[in-house]
Design a protein around this motif. Sequence first.
Motif, PDB file in Angstrom:
ATOM      1  N   PRO A 180       0.794  -1.233   0.000  1.00 38.04           N
ATOM      2  CA  PRO A 180       0.000   0.000   0.000  1.00 38.04           C
ATOM      3  C   PRO A 180       0.826   1.282   0.000  1.00 38.04           C
ATOM      4  O   PRO A 180       0.371   2.300  -0.525  1.00 38.04           O
ATOM      5  CB  PRO A 180      -0.839  -0.125   1.276  1.00 38.04           C
ATOM      6  CG  PRO A 180      -0.122  -1.118   2.131  1.00 38.04           C
ATOM      7  CD  PRO A 180       0.519  -2.075   1.174  1.00 38.04           C
ATOM      8  N   TRP A 181       2.028   1.254   0.575  1.00 33.34           N
ATOM      9  CA  TRP A 181       2.873   2.450   0.579  1.00 33.34           C
ATOM     10  C   TRP A 181       3.772   2.508  -0.654  1.00 33.34           C
ATOM     11  O   TRP A 181       4.559   3.444  -0.791  1.00 33.34           O
ATOM     12  CB  TRP A 181       3.721   2.491   1.850  1.00 33.34           C
ATOM     13  CG  TRP A 181       2.924   2.779   3.082  1.00 33.34           C
ATOM     14  CD1 TRP A 181       2.300   1.876   3.896  1.00 33.34           C
ATOM     15  CD2 TRP A 181       2.634   4.063   3.631  1.00 33.34           C
ATOM     16  NE1 TRP A 181       1.650   2.521   4.918  1.00 33.34           N
ATOM     17  CE2 TRP A 181       1.840   3.867   4.788  1.00 33.34           C
ATOM     18  CE3 TRP A 181       2.980   5.378   3.270  1.00 33.34           C
ATOM     19  CZ2 TRP A 181       1.370   4.922   5.566  1.00 33.34           C
ATOM     20  CZ3 TRP A 181       2.516   6.427   4.047  1.00 33.34           C
ATOM     21  CH2 TRP A 181       1.727   6.197   5.176  1.00 33.34           C
ATOM     22  N   GLN A 182       3.660   1.495  -1.535  1.00 39.50           N
ATOM     23  CA  GLN A 182       4.526   1.412  -2.712  1.00 39.50           C
ATOM     24  C   GLN A 182       5.989   1.577  -2.300  1.00 39.50           C
ATOM     25  O   GLN A 182       6.759   2.365  -2.869  1.00 39.50           O
ATOM     26  CB  GLN A 182       4.132   2.457  -3.753  1.00 39.50           C
ATOM     27  CG  GLN A 182       2.757   2.225  -4.363  1.00 39.50           C
ATOM     28  CD  GLN A 182       2.674   0.870  -5.075  1.00 39.50           C
ATOM     29  OE1 GLN A 182       3.409   0.611  -6.020  1.00 39.50           O
ATOM     30  NE2 GLN A 182       1.779  -0.001  -4.607  1.00 39.50           N
ATOM     31  N   ASP A 233       4.478  11.572  -0.759  1.00 45.69           N
ATOM     32  CA  ASP A 233       5.198  12.793  -0.428  1.00 45.69           C
ATOM     33  C   ASP A 233       5.756  12.692   0.990  1.00 45.69           C
ATOM     34  O   ASP A 233       5.400  11.807   1.757  1.00 45.69           O
ATOM     35  CB  ASP A 233       4.296  14.021  -0.589  1.00 45.69           C
ATOM     36  CG  ASP A 233       3.110  14.003   0.353  1.00 45.69           C
ATOM     37  OD1 ASP A 233       3.303  13.966   1.583  1.00 45.69           O
ATOM     38  OD2 ASP A 233       1.957  14.022  -0.134  1.00 45.69           O
ATOM     39  N   ASP A 234       6.631  13.640   1.342  1.00 43.72           N
ATOM     40  CA  ASP A 234       7.330  13.522   2.625  1.00 43.72           C
ATOM     41  C   ASP A 234       6.398  13.672   3.827  1.00 43.72           C
ATOM     42  O   ASP A 234       6.671  13.117   4.893  1.00 43.72           O
ATOM     43  CB  ASP A 234       8.501  14.505   2.719  1.00 43.72           C
ATOM     44  CG  ASP A 234       8.131  15.947   2.453  1.00 43.72           C
ATOM     45  OD1 ASP A 234       6.941  16.229   2.194  1.00 43.72           O
ATOM     46  OD2 ASP A 234       9.036  16.809   2.493  1.00 43.72           O
ATOM     47  N   ARG A 235       5.277  14.381   3.695  1.00 39.39           N
ATOM     48  CA  ARG A 235       4.356  14.510   4.824  1.00 39.39           C
ATOM     49  C   ARG A 235       3.693  13.174   5.132  1.00 39.39           C
ATOM     50  O   ARG A 235       3.523  12.800   6.291  1.00 39.39           O
ATOM     51  CB  ARG A 235       3.313  15.596   4.535  1.00 39.39           C
ATOM     52  CG  ARG A 235       3.931  16.990   4.419  1.00 39.39           C
ATOM     53  CD  ARG A 235       2.936  18.041   3.978  1.00 39.39           C
ATOM     54  NE  ARG A 235       2.164  18.526   5.114  1.00 39.39           N
ATOM     55  CZ  ARG A 235       0.870  18.316   5.288  1.00 39.39           C
ATOM     56  NH1 ARG A 235       0.182  17.572   4.422  1.00 39.39           N
ATOM     57  NH2 ARG A 235       0.245  18.809   6.337  1.00 39.39           N
ATOM     58  N   ARG A 236       3.303  12.452   4.103  1.00 38.21           N
ATOM     59  CA  ARG A 236       2.749  11.110   4.355  1.00 38.21           C
ATOM     60  C   ARG A 236       3.847  10.129   4.754  1.00 38.21           C
ATOM     61  O   ARG A 236       3.613   9.218   5.542  1.00 38.21           O
ATOM     62  CB  ARG A 236       1.979  10.610   3.130  1.00 38.21           C
ATOM     63  CG  ARG A 236       0.643  11.317   2.964  1.00 38.21           C
ATOM     64  CD  ARG A 236      -0.317  10.599   2.059  1.00 38.21           C
ATOM     65  NE  ARG A 236      -1.598  11.281   2.052  1.00 38.21           N
ATOM     66  CZ  ARG A 236      -2.595  11.026   2.891  1.00 38.21           C
ATOM     67  NH1 ARG A 236      -2.465  10.072   3.786  1.00 38.21           N
ATOM     68  NH2 ARG A 236      -3.726  11.715   2.811  1.00 38.21           N
ATOM     69  N   PRO A 267      -1.766   4.281   3.628  1.00 39.01           N
ATOM     70  CA  PRO A 267      -1.813   5.742   3.460  1.00 39.01           C
ATOM     71  C   PRO A 267      -3.217   6.315   3.532  1.00 39.01           C
ATOM     72  O   PRO A 267      -3.430   7.412   4.081  1.00 39.01           O
ATOM     73  CB  PRO A 267      -1.199   5.953   2.067  1.00 39.01           C
ATOM     74  CG  PRO A 267      -0.353   4.760   1.833  1.00 39.01           C
ATOM     75  CD  PRO A 267      -1.036   3.626   2.525  1.00 39.01           C
ATOM     76  N   GLU A 268      -4.204   5.591   2.979  1.00 34.58           N
ATOM     77  CA  GLU A 268      -5.570   6.129   2.963  1.00 34.58           C
ATOM     78  C   GLU A 268      -6.203   6.191   4.345  1.00 34.58           C
ATOM     79  O   GLU A 268      -7.256   6.825   4.525  1.00 34.58           O
ATOM     80  CB  GLU A 268      -6.453   5.307   2.020  1.00 34.58           C
ATOM     81  CG  GLU A 268      -6.540   3.834   2.347  1.00 34.58           C
ATOM     82  CD  GLU A 268      -5.510   3.006   1.607  1.00 34.58           C
ATOM     83  OE1 GLU A 268      -5.751   1.795   1.431  1.00 34.58           O
ATOM     84  OE2 GLU A 268      -4.470   3.573   1.183  1.00 34.58           O
ATOM     85  N   ALA A 269      -5.582   5.565   5.341  1.00 31.70           N
ATOM     86  CA  ALA A 269      -6.109   5.643   6.706  1.00 31.70           C
ATOM     87  C   ALA A 269      -5.867   7.017   7.332  1.00 31.70           C
ATOM     88  O   ALA A 269      -6.482   7.360   8.339  1.00 31.70           O
ATOM     89  CB  ALA A 269      -5.474   4.559   7.581  1.00 31.70           C
ATOM     90  N   PRO A 287      -6.423  14.258   6.090  1.00 34.87           N
ATOM     91  CA  PRO A 287      -5.563  15.448   6.136  1.00 34.87           C
ATOM     92  C   PRO A 287      -5.265  15.931   7.555  1.00 34.87           C
ATOM     93  O   PRO A 287      -4.143  16.368   7.835  1.00 34.87           O
ATOM     94  CB  PRO A 287      -6.368  16.485   5.347  1.00 34.87           C
ATOM     95  CG  PRO A 287      -7.145  15.662   4.359  1.00 34.87           C
ATOM     96  CD  PRO A 287      -7.512  14.405   5.097  1.00 34.87           C
ATOM     97  N   THR A 288      -6.257  15.837   8.454  1.00 34.12           N
ATOM     98  CA  THR A 288      -6.006  16.259   9.842  1.00 34.12           C
ATOM     99  C   THR A 288      -5.013  15.336  10.535  1.00 34.12           C
ATOM    100  O   THR A 288      -4.201  15.786  11.349  1.00 34.12           O
ATOM    101  CB  THR A 288      -7.320  16.288  10.636  1.00 34.12           C
ATOM    102  OG1 THR A 288      -7.997  15.025  10.485  1.00 34.12           O
ATOM    103  CG2 THR A 288      -8.228  17.411  10.161  1.00 34.12           C
ATOM    104  N   ASP A 289      -5.072  14.039  10.207  1.00 30.80           N
ATOM    105  CA  ASP A 289      -4.112  13.090  10.777  1.00 30.80           C
ATOM    106  C   ASP A 289      -2.702  13.402  10.278  1.00 30.80           C
ATOM    107  O   ASP A 289      -1.740  13.418  11.053  1.00 30.80           O
ATOM    108  CB  ASP A 289      -4.467  11.650  10.384  1.00 30.80           C
ATOM    109  CG  ASP A 289      -5.843  11.237  10.846  1.00 30.80           C
ATOM    110  OD1 ASP A 289      -6.248  11.640  11.948  1.00 30.80           O
ATOM    111  OD2 ASP A 289      -6.522  10.500  10.090  1.00 30.80           O
ATOM    112  N   VAL A 290      -2.602  13.648   8.978  1.00 33.73           N
ATOM    113  CA  VAL A 290      -1.297  13.938   8.383  1.00 33.73           C
ATOM    114  C   VAL A 290      -0.694  15.183   9.017  1.00 33.73           C
ATOM    115  O   VAL A 290       0.498  15.212   9.364  1.00 33.73           O
ATOM    116  CB  VAL A 290      -1.413  14.110   6.851  1.00 33.73           C
ATOM    117  CG1 VAL A 290      -0.084  14.559   6.260  1.00 33.73           C
ATOM    118  CG2 VAL A 290      -1.859  12.800   6.203  1.00 33.73           C
TER     119      VAL A 290
END
Length: 410
Positions: free
Chosen positions: A103-105, A250-253, A292-294, A297-300
Amino acid sequence: MLTSSGIFPAVAANYSFMLLTIQRSFEVKPADCVFYATDPKQLEDNRRHLSFEPGDIALINPNTQTALLVRSKYDLELCRKLYRAATMILVQEDAAEREISNPWQVKTLQMFNMTTAKKRGNFQILTQQEAATALENGLVPLYEGKMFNQYNHRYASFCYTDKGIMPKEPITQELVLSQKQDACYWLTPQHWVKQTLVQERWNQKGWERPWTLAWRDIARATDDRTVIASALPAAYGVGNTAGLLMPDVDDRRAACLLAQLNSLVVDFVERIKQSSAHVNIYYLKQLPVLPPEAFAPTDVEFIASRVAQLTRTADDINAVWLTDYPAYTFQEPRERVAIRAELDAYIAKMYGLTREELAYILDPAAVMGPDHPSETFPKVKRKEIKLYGEYLTQRLVLKAYDDLTSGVLK
């Protein structure tokens, strides 16, 4: 499985043996297992007895199909819950090691085998004077696992002698706080490597980002922590005492993946699984990692902003990692524990853990009583009691969990 300590005094305490009893039966019965027993009397402790349910191995270790060495029944129950909450592992493979799910490739890399690369003459040992102009001459530091720690790519540095040369038996020393707070301070590597060789490795993997994630290969389930990961500038070489992870996000995820790997929750699982001194890639791939889909935006934002506070403390990493956030001065130890506590509590809630379950991961004895057969982070507890007069991580993580539950912490 029993350890030899106290049973066979002539045998080293770190040797283990297994007693296997087979009974003929006309009906299928679950296997009764007890692990890490040190005295035959412990076989009478019901908390130590566990049996693997159908599907446990496929759930927890789908790639290797190996059993866990679990200290208590509750450990296994909690492990099941974490895997079911994650719904998947970091990288799932079939019997031929072909990817089924990623999932994170994530791509993985062992950049340089230290022994092979030395024989080929790929590494250089520089004097202190030569090191001062190494970058100008196309050389970059070769990172080793011992040089970084969780959320800190500048943890320990090799030492020159008073003559400015690397000793035959080089040692590392942890940086003192003033060095960590100097954003310009560089670590001293044991070896240097040509930047062109480093770039070749990245080109072979198709990795073009200026950062990467790394984890220490050498760590034990009895150490302070077992999964030890950090962000590194991709410009540096990395030896085989550290593995590299390249998630296609991206680096935030990527900061969310880093926070999971360094979390108490994921480390709890790794410590149950690991029986050697190496955090091998097959361990890492089978960790219960939220996809990643878990992460909304607020979590990230919650996670990445705190990871930035912990990691963006030096000029080299600041130039390439989480650049949307400001630079920070490396914090005092108590402050770093507090920031990490918020991350640990947040990750625990994302896995759906109750407060009691999180308290158990921090210290089983605090929940189950002092005679409970399991332990999780005893060295962290002992060190913090010595340093701070209390198990600081325990108090701050549970406080953060309470603040998140009540809405005080957002």
